[in-house]
Design a protein around this motif. Sequence first.
Motif, short mmCIF file in Angstrom:
data_model
loop_
_atom_site.label_atom_id
_atom_site.label_comp_id
_atom_site.label_asym_id
_atom_site.label_seq_id
_atom_site.Cartn_x
_atom_site.Cartn_y
_atom_site.Cartn_z
N THR A 60 0.83 -1.20 0.00
CA THR A 60 0.00 0.00 0.00
C THR A 60 0.86 1.25 0.00
N LEU A 61 1.89 1.27 0.83
CA LEU A 61 2.79 2.42 0.89
C LEU A 61 3.52 2.62 -0.44
N SER A 62 4.01 1.55 -1.02
CA SER A 62 4.73 1.64 -2.29
C SER A 62 3.80 2.13 -3.41
N PHE A 63 2.59 1.59 -3.45
CA PHE A 63 1.64 2.00 -4.47
C PHE A 63 1.28 3.47 -4.34
N THR A 64 1.00 3.89 -3.11
CA THR A 64 0.64 5.29 -2.88
C THR A 64 1.80 6.22 -3.24
N ALA A 65 2.99 5.85 -2.86
CA ALA A 65 4.16 6.68 -3.16
C ALA A 65 4.43 6.73 -4.67
N THR A 66 4.32 5.60 -5.35
CA THR A 66 4.53 5.58 -6.79
C THR A 66 3.52 6.46 -7.49
N LEU A 67 2.28 6.37 -7.08
CA LEU A 67 1.23 7.22 -7.66
C LEU A 67 1.52 8.69 -7.39
N ALA A 68 1.93 9.02 -6.19
CA ALA A 68 2.24 10.42 -5.85
C ALA A 68 3.42 10.93 -6.67
N ILE A 69 4.44 10.10 -6.85
CA ILE A 69 5.62 10.52 -7.62
C ILE A 69 5.26 10.70 -9.09
N ARG A 70 4.40 9.83 -9.62
CA ARG A 70 3.99 9.99 -11.03
C ARG A 70 3.16 11.25 -11.23
#
Length: 105
Positions: A60-70
């Motif tokens: 969940t943390l990785s997905f949220t961070a990846t989405l935020a960075i994109r």
Amino acid sequence: MSILQSYTLLDWSQLGVSIASVILGLIIGYQAYRGFRRNDSRSMQFLSLGLILLTAVPFTLSFTATLAIRLEPNLAGIQQELFLVVRLIQFVGLACITYSLYEKP
């Protein structure tokens, strides 16, 4: 071109596997928690916590961070710190599972 059209089939596949992993991790953690509640076993409590920390939280943390960075490329500078946090959470999850295996009843 919309942001959704810029994703490839591989991106969508990774998203699907990540979401499925979070769901399975939560199901396994919940079942271990039910075992803890049913048997009042402290080792099952640590097992459920460890499984959730090992699976659901990092994905969940990785997905949220990846989405935020994109969506906000300026956040790419925190990628290494985020990677460390995810690995630390996974380590704590493994430590909880290990503790649950060696705890005396």
